[in-house]
Design a protein around this motif. Structure first.
Motif, mmCIF file in Angstrom:
data_model
loop_
_atom_site.group_PDB
_atom_site.id
_atom_site.type_symbol
_atom_site.label_atom_id
_atom_site.label_comp_id
_atom_site.label_asym_id
_atom_site.label_seq_id
_atom_site.Cartn_x
_atom_site.Cartn_y
_atom_site.Cartn_z
ATOM 1 N N GLY A 263 0.770 -1.236 0.000
ATOM 2 C CA GLY A 263 0.000 0.000 0.000
ATOM 3 C C GLY A 263 0.800 1.283 0.000
ATOM 4 O O GLY A 263 0.227 2.361 0.182
ATOM 5 N N LEU A 264 2.115 1.220 -0.242
ATOM 6 C CA LEU A 264 2.925 2.431 -0.135
ATOM 7 C C LEU A 264 2.514 3.485 -1.157
ATOM 8 O O LEU A 264 2.489 4.682 -0.852
ATOM 9 N N GLY A 265 2.208 3.056 -2.380
ATOM 10 C CA GLY A 265 1.814 4.025 -3.402
ATOM 11 C C GLY A 265 0.515 4.728 -3.067
ATOM 12 O O GLY A 265 0.322 5.899 -3.416
ATOM 13 N N LEU A 266 -0.371 4.038 -2.388
ATOM 14 C CA LEU A 266 -1.632 4.656 -1.977
ATOM 15 C C LEU A 266 -1.392 5.680 -0.868
ATOM 16 O O LEU A 266 -2.004 6.754 -0.867
ATOM 17 N N LEU A 267 -0.505 5.370 0.066
ATOM 18 C CA LEU A 267 -0.165 6.339 1.113
ATOM 19 C C LEU A 267 0.491 7.572 0.503
ATOM 20 O O LEU A 267 0.249 8.700 0.948
ATOM 21 N N GLU A 268 1.309 7.368 -0.516
ATOM 22 C CA GLU A 268 1.995 8.477 -1.175
ATOM 23 C C GLU A 268 1.013 9.386 -1.911
ATOM 24 O O GLU A 268 1.297 10.562 -2.135
ATOM 25 N N ALA A 269 -0.160 8.849 -2.254
ATOM 26 C CA ALA A 269 -1.133 9.592 -3.062
ATOM 27 C C ALA A 269 -2.191 10.308 -2.226
ATOM 28 O O ALA A 269 -3.078 10.956 -2.781
ATOM 29 N N ILE A 270 -2.127 10.210 -0.897
ATOM 30 C CA ILE A 270 -3.078 10.942 -0.053
ATOM 31 C C ILE A 270 -2.737 12.425 -0.119
ATOM 32 O O ILE A 270 -1.576 12.810 0.076
ATOM 33 N N PRO A 271 -3.689 13.297 -0.363
ATOM 34 C CA PRO A 271 -3.391 14.729 -0.415
ATOM 35 C C PRO A 271 -2.772 15.224 0.883
ATOM 36 O O PRO A 271 -3.223 14.870 1.976
ATOM 37 N N VAL A 272 -1.753 16.062 0.769
ATOM 38 C CA VAL A 272 -1.061 16.553 1.957
ATOM 39 C C VAL A 272 -2.015 17.286 2.884
ATOM 40 O O VAL A 272 -1.939 17.168 4.117
ATOM 41 N N GLU A 273 -2.970 18.041 2.320
ATOM 42 C CA GLU A 273 -3.872 18.788 3.188
ATOM 43 C C GLU A 273 -4.833 17.869 3.933
ATOM 44 O O GLU A 273 -5.301 18.205 5.031
ATOM 45 N N ASP A 274 -5.133 16.701 3.378
ATOM 46 C CA ASP A 274 -6.000 15.751 4.077
ATOM 47 C C ASP A 274 -5.279 15.144 5.277
ATOM 48 O O ASP A 274 -5.901 14.843 6.309
ATOM 49 N N ILE A 275 -3.975 14.938 5.145
ATOM 50 C CA ILE A 275 -3.188 14.452 6.280
ATOM 51 C C ILE A 275 -3.083 15.541 7.345
ATOM 52 O O ILE A 275 -3.319 15.303 8.540
ATOM 53 N N LEU A 276 -2.777 16.763 6.917
ATOM 54 C CA LEU A 276 -2.601 17.853 7.875
ATOM 55 C C LEU A 276 -3.909 18.239 8.558
ATOM 56 O O LEU A 276 -3.884 18.826 9.642
ATOM 57 N N ALA A 277 -5.033 17.895 7.945
ATOM 58 C CA ALA A 277 -6.318 18.194 8.579
ATOM 59 C C ALA A 277 -6.476 17.452 9.905
ATOM 60 O O ALA A 277 -7.273 17.863 10.760
ATOM 61 N N HIS A 278 -5.735 16.356 10.089
ATOM 62 C CA HIS A 278 -5.813 15.581 11.327
ATOM 63 C C HIS A 278 -4.773 16.025 12.354
ATOM 64 O O HIS A 278 -4.789 15.536 13.489
ATOM 65 N N ALA A 279 -3.878 16.933 11.965
ATOM 66 C CA ALA A 279 -2.861 17.405 12.905
ATOM 67 C C ALA A 279 -3.485 18.348 13.921
ATOM 68 O O ALA A 279 -4.311 19.196 13.590
ATOM 69 N N ASP A 280 -3.079 18.198 15.171
ATOM 70 C CA ASP A 280 -3.573 19.041 16.260
ATOM 71 C C ASP A 280 -2.442 19.201 17.274
ATOM 72 O O ASP A 280 -2.525 18.705 18.406
ATOM 73 N N PRO A 281 -1.348 19.870 16.869
ATOM 74 C CA PRO A 281 -0.142 19.879 17.703
ATOM 75 C C PRO A 281 -0.338 20.466 19.089
ATOM 76 O O PRO A 281 0.384 20.105 20.020
ATOM 77 N N ASP A 282 -1.306 21.345 19.251
ATOM 78 C CA ASP A 282 -1.561 21.959 20.553
ATOM 79 C C ASP A 282 -2.763 21.346 21.261
ATOM 80 O O ASP A 282 -3.223 21.879 22.276
ATOM 81 N N ASP A 283 -3.284 20.226 20.725
ATOM 82 C CA ASP A 283 -4.461 19.558 21.287
ATOM 83 C C ASP A 283 -5.591 20.556 21.521
ATOM 84 O O ASP A 283 -6.169 20.654 22.614
ATOM 85 N N ALA A 284 -5.935 21.291 20.470
ATOM 86 C CA ALA A 284 -6.970 22.319 20.580
ATOM 87 C C ALA A 284 -8.329 21.749 20.939
ATOM 88 O O ALA A 284 -9.144 22.422 21.569
ATOM 89 N N ASP A 285 -8.588 20.484 20.544
ATOM 90 C CA ASP A 285 -9.899 19.911 20.851
ATOM 91 C C ASP A 285 -9.924 19.210 22.206
ATOM 92 O O ASP A 285 -10.963 18.694 22.622
ATOM 93 N N GLY A 286 -8.783 19.166 22.897
ATOM 94 C CA GLY A 286 -8.742 18.641 24.255
ATOM 95 C C GLY A 286 -8.942 17.149 24.390
ATOM 96 O O GLY A 286 -9.243 16.672 25.496
ATOM 97 N N ASP A 287 -8.714 16.384 23.318
ATOM 98 C CA ASP A 287 -8.927 14.936 23.413
ATOM 99 C C ASP A 287 -7.652 14.180 23.791
ATOM 100 O O ASP A 287 -7.642 12.946 23.829
ATOM 101 N N GLY A 288 -6.573 14.904 24.054
ATOM 102 C CA GLY A 288 -5.330 14.263 24.441
ATOM 103 C C GLY A 288 -4.479 13.791 23.273
ATOM 104 O O GLY A 288 -3.383 13.269 23.479
ATOM 105 N N ILE A 289 -4.959 13.957 22.050
ATOM 106 C CA ILE A 289 -4.252 13.529 20.843
ATOM 107 C C ILE A 289 -3.717 14.761 20.128
ATOM 108 O O ILE A 289 -4.481 15.671 19.812
ATOM 109 N N SER A 290 -2.422 14.796 19.855
ATOM 110 C CA SER A 290 -1.817 15.996 19.268
ATOM 111 C C SER A 290 -0.851 15.619 18.156
ATOM 112 O O SER A 290 0.357 15.869 18.249
#
Length: 525
Positions: A263-290
């Motif tokens: 599945g490496l080629g499929l992972l390579e084809a995920i849009p960068v903004e779709d990956i970054l949409a899950h980033a939450d470095p400051d845990d803004a939503d307070g769920d403990g995941i950052s």
């Protein structure tokens, strides 16, 4: 020749339905590069892909189809094909991870097979009469790509003091080194002066190997609910038989087991903004995941790009990762890593002076552009097998448990890949990797204390879960995590800490039938 099977008839209809449901209404023929700006202060682009933009209507429909499910009474539509139309029928033998994309063309399958041959090629020392295969080393960890990624599956640590049939190495570095000024939070490290960035445990005749990794384990008992128990083995690493003098006192060691290749080629084809949409470095939503993006300098494009591959997301593309492995693991020069002496440092004079296999007919490299591209194509098109037993009641209950303890926050189930020119196998597919490809703090128990670009010594990229239940069938073992310390999926879960501590504790305390159902679900992926 008889027609080659590609995918089951019923799932094939599902793929057709999905494609129709998400048909693009605009942007055909256009060329655009999706971009996103992250906290690192740089704009990240999918420079490795020739993409077409998505329409607003399409974006809305993709958001709907990739939203987390709330219905655990039955499988989701398209869930049987984790790799979309590129999925293949599950094989009942060790070849389950070695099939080409189910939607590959006849011409593409020929390229896949040639790439497979290069992936399996045994390299020899120079000079040799086999000019196409010489250039090994002088220092190396393996003589072929397949030697570490046996059957395209997961490697494992040594199973005893005399076990040499392993696929594991040590990354090494020291603090300091050049700063990547344009990448915020970049952690400066430098190669260890004598041993570079990776410890090579083999060498050509007349040269000493760099050293041998040794592991000691301590068993740690864990009490689970309902009277069940488990035991974790905690590793301690050391290096013996150093061939080029003592290591620096502040050396940092990071053990790495070769990951599976599907599945490496499929992972390579995920849009960068779709990956970054899950980033939450400051845990803004307070769920403990950052989750945080790793940002690394691309050797291909000489700009910062999103890291996707490697256990700390240290490589942005499959081509970059493949070229780095040729250089560091086998000592083979290539268009991206051009040194004919591989990982030999300035302090290893005999190593740098050893004969090499550079060939002017191959551009002055030991594997040329064509060969590197064929290996990249092969790696990009190793297919994800279809799933089975999706409607099993225990699997469905395990999926519900998976969601109830918030595992899906890091192990994100679904994405839709870019629509692309030139990569029809990975273009516009609904895929189920169960990973966000982001960095997460996994706690002190799993820390290697060695940074990599923006990744700290406690952070690891979320491992994709697709195919995890087939590890024993393909690789002959059930060792998991970055260094293979976990001997089962349950042990891997119990090692989770940091951002995953709450989920881990929930697994420990939940009723035993729910814990068994969770493991059964993971084994079905």
């Amino acid at each position: 020749m008889p027609p080659r099977w590609t995918k089951p008839s019923k799932p094939s209809a599902l793929v057709a339905t999905f494609a129709a449901a998400l048909a693009v209404t605009g942007g055909a023929g256009a060329h655009a590069k999706d971009a996103a700006t992250v906290a690192a202060g740089v704009t990240l682009e999918d420079l490795h892909l020739d993409i077409q933009p998505r329409s607003e209507d399409e974006l809305a429909r993709i958001a709907e189809v990739t939203a987390p499910t709330t219905d655990f009474s039955k499988p989701e539509t398209f869930e049987a094909l984790p790799g979309g139309a590129a999925s293949v029928r599950l094989r009942q033998n060790a070849d389950a991870f070695s099939q080409p994309s189910g939607n590959i063309s006849f011409e593409g399958e020929l390229d896949f097979k040639v790439g497979n041959g290069l992936f399996k090629k045994i390299w020899v020392s120079a000079p040799s009469s086999t000019l196409a295969s010489d250039g090994l080393g002088p220092l190396y960890n393996a003589r072929s790509c397949q030697r570490c990624h046996l059957k395209d599956g997961r490697g494992h640590p040594p199973e005893g003091p005399t076990d040499s049939n392993i696929s594991m190495f040590l990354r090494v570095s020291v603090p300091g080194g050049p700063e990547e000024a344009e990448i915020e939070d970049f952690i400066a490290t430098a190669p260890e002066p004598h041993y570079g960035t990776q410890l090579q445990d083999f060498s050509l005749a007349g040269l000493p190997a760099e050293g041998q990794m040794r592991i000691d384990y301590e068993e740690i008992p864990v009490t689970l609910s309902d009277g069940e128990t488990a035991s974790l083995r905690k590793p301690t690493y050391r290096v013996e038989d150093l061939g080029y003098g003592p290591m620096a006192a502040d050396v940092m060691l990071s053990p790495r087991v070769a990951p599976q290749m599907i599945g490496l080629g499929l992972l390579e084809a995920i849009p960068v903004e779709d990956i970054l949409a899950h980033a939450d470095p400051d845990d803004a939503d307070g769920d403990g995941i950052s989750g945080r993006a790793n940002v690394v300098r691309s050797v291909e494009f000489d700009v910062p790009m999103l890291g996707r591959f490697g256990l700390k997301a240290g490589a942005p593309t499959i081509r970059h990762q493949s070229a780095a492995a040729f250089d560091g693991d086998i000592g083979i020069s290539n268009p991206l890593f051009t040194g004919a002496y591989g990982e030999c440092t300035d302090l290893q004079a005999g190593c740098r002076e050893a004969p090499d296999g550079r060939d002017m007919d191959k551009g002055g490299y030991e594997i040329d552009e064509v060969g590197l591209d064929l290996v990249t194509f092969y790696s990009r098109n190793l297919a994800v097998p279809e799933r089975v037993d999706l409607d099993d009641p225990q699997v469905l209950r395990g999926k519900e448990v998976f969601y109830s303890v918030n595992c899906q926050s890091c192990h994100v189930p679904k994405f839709v890949t870019h629509r692309m020119q030139g990569r029809p196998e990975q273009s516009f597919q609904l895929i189920w990797p169960y990973s966000d490809l982001l960095l997460h703090d996994m706690g002190e128990g799993l820390a290697d204390d060695r940074p990599e670009a923006r990744a700290t010594g406690r952070e690891w990229r979320t491992a994709p879960l697709w195919g995890i239940g087939l590890t024993e069938r393909v690789s002959g073992h059930t060792y998991f995590l970055h260094d293979g310390r976990a001997r089962s999926i349950l042990e891997a879960v119990l090692w989770h800490g940091g951002e995953a501590q709450a989920a881990r504790d929930a697994v420990v305390s939940m009723p035993a039938p729910d814990r068994a159902a969770l493991i059964r679900f993971l084994e079905s992926l």
